[in-house]
Design a protein around this motif. Structure first.
Motif, short mmCIF file in Angstrom:
data_model
loop_
_atom_site.label_atom_id
_atom_site.label_comp_id
_atom_site.label_asym_id
_atom_site.label_seq_id
_atom_site.Cartn_x
_atom_site.Cartn_y
_atom_site.Cartn_z
N ALA A 21 1.28 -1.47 0.34
CA ALA A 21 -0.30 0.25 0.08
C ALA A 21 0.78 1.11 0.31
O ALA A 21 1.65 0.96 0.39
CB ALA A 21 -1.08 0.29 1.10
N GLN A 23 0.56 4.22 1.49
CA GLN A 23 0.37 4.67 2.55
C GLN A 23 1.79 3.74 3.72
O GLN A 23 2.52 5.02 4.00
CB GLN A 23 -0.70 4.33 3.72
N LYS A 24 2.03 2.37 3.31
CA LYS A 24 2.79 2.23 3.99
C LYS A 24 4.01 2.60 3.23
O LYS A 24 5.12 2.13 4.08
CB LYS A 24 2.54 0.04 4.04
N SER A 26 4.87 5.11 2.37
CA SER A 26 5.28 5.98 2.45
C SER A 26 5.46 6.46 3.90
O SER A 26 6.82 6.96 4.63
CB SER A 26 4.10 7.12 2.39
N ALA A 27 5.36 5.31 4.65
CA ALA A 27 5.50 5.16 6.97
C ALA A 27 6.98 4.95 6.29
O ALA A 27 7.62 5.28 7.15
CB ALA A 27 4.00 4.88 7.41
N MET A 33 3.54 11.83 1.98
CA MET A 33 2.94 10.41 0.41
C MET A 33 2.67 10.97 -1.27
O MET A 33 3.16 10.31 -1.42
CB MET A 33 2.00 10.06 0.89
N SER A 59 -7.44 1.89 -1.39
CA SER A 59 -5.92 1.77 -1.34
C SER A 59 -5.18 1.86 -2.46
O SER A 59 -5.84 0.96 -3.27
CB SER A 59 -5.26 0.87 -0.11
#
Length: 71
Positions: A21, A23-24, A26-27, A33, A59
């Motif tokens: 994903a 988002q993951k 990016s983290a 993001m 997502s």
């Protein structure tokens, strides 16, 4: 600098060997993001990654294309 960022993002994705994903990713990279998305879109235009929508909560998923995809 942008070429180096592309290399880092692609290597992380290729190492995982599965869809991740946005988002993951990016983290994990500790990067905002929008910057990761811009890099991923550049990699997609180069033909190195596949971007698609996941099943959960709409997502955005990213998967690196590797040599195994073509063999």
């Amino acid at each position: 600098m942008f070429g180096r960022r592309k290399d880092i993002v692609y290597r992380v994705l290729a190492t995982k060997k599965k869809a991740v994903a946005l988002q993951k990713l990016s983290a994990e990279l500790d990067t905002p993001m929008p910057a990761v998305l811009k890099t991923v879109k550049q990699l997609e235009s180069d033909g190195l990654v596949e971007v698609f929508y996941g099943r959960d909560k709409a997502s955005i998923m990213v998967k690196a294309k590797t040599i195994e995809d073509y063999v």
